[in-house]
Design a protein around this motif. Structure first.
Motif, short mmCIF file in Angstrom:
data_model
loop_
_atom_site.label_atom_id
_atom_site.label_comp_id
_atom_site.label_asym_id
_atom_site.label_seq_id
_atom_site.Cartn_x
_atom_site.Cartn_y
_atom_site.Cartn_z
N UNK A 79 22.59 72.85 1.42
CA UNK A 79 21.52 72.57 0.46
C UNK A 79 20.29 73.42 0.72
N UNK A 80 20.09 73.88 1.96
CA UNK A 80 18.90 74.67 2.28
C UNK A 80 19.01 76.11 1.80
N UNK A 81 20.21 76.59 1.54
CA UNK A 81 20.36 77.99 1.16
C UNK A 81 20.71 78.15 -0.32
N UNK A 82 20.78 77.07 -1.07
CA UNK A 82 21.09 77.18 -2.49
C UNK A 82 19.81 77.43 -3.28
N UNK B 151 16.83 77.01 -5.95
CA UNK B 151 16.10 75.82 -6.40
C UNK B 151 16.71 75.28 -7.70
N UNK B 152 16.87 73.99 -7.76
CA UNK B 152 17.43 73.36 -8.95
C UNK B 152 18.95 73.37 -8.98
#
Length: 125
Positions: free
Chosen positions: A9-12, A14-15
């Motif tokens: 989730x930290x490297x995806x 935004x949104x």
């Protein structure tokens, strides 16, 4: 902590919402192995040969029973059967002067499992 160790989730972007996995995706070695099996099945003659053998009682047939109905020579049939055998889709056994070919159920189960993907309702239409 390196970038590889960061949670997904930290490297995806935004949104971008991360959806949970419902099954394990193929590993690179498994994908390579299955690609070879699909390559063996990508020829219409080989696909028909597998179908003919699978249609016989016990999913086994003598080479003399499966050669009819093909517009290719016997050596070509033998080549295609060899490709299917090397891909793990068939096994063979010599009985007297004839060779019998048998469908390998584990190989078909593996393909079936890969292709058995539940589609969302909208995609199923």
């Amino acid at each position: 902590m390196s970038k590889r160790e960061l949670p997904l989730t930290a490297v995806t972007a935004p949104g971008c919402e991360v959806t949970p996995l419902v099954r394990q995706p193929l590993t690179p070695p498994a994908a390579t192995e299955l690609a070879a099996v699909f390559k063996a099945l990508s020829d219409p003659v080989r696909l028909r040969l597998l179908s003919v053998i699978a249609s016989h009682v016990g999913q086994e047939a003598c080479v003399c029973d499966i050669s009819d109905g093909f517009d290719v020579s016997q050596p070509t049939i033998s080549h295609h059967l060899k490709v299917l055998r090397e891909a793990g889709l068939l096994s063979s056994e010599r009985r007297g002067s004839w060779v019998y070919y048998r469908v390998e159920p584990d190989a078909l189960r593996q393909l079936s499992s890969l292709l058995d993907i539940a589609l969302p309702e909208a995609a199923a239409r």
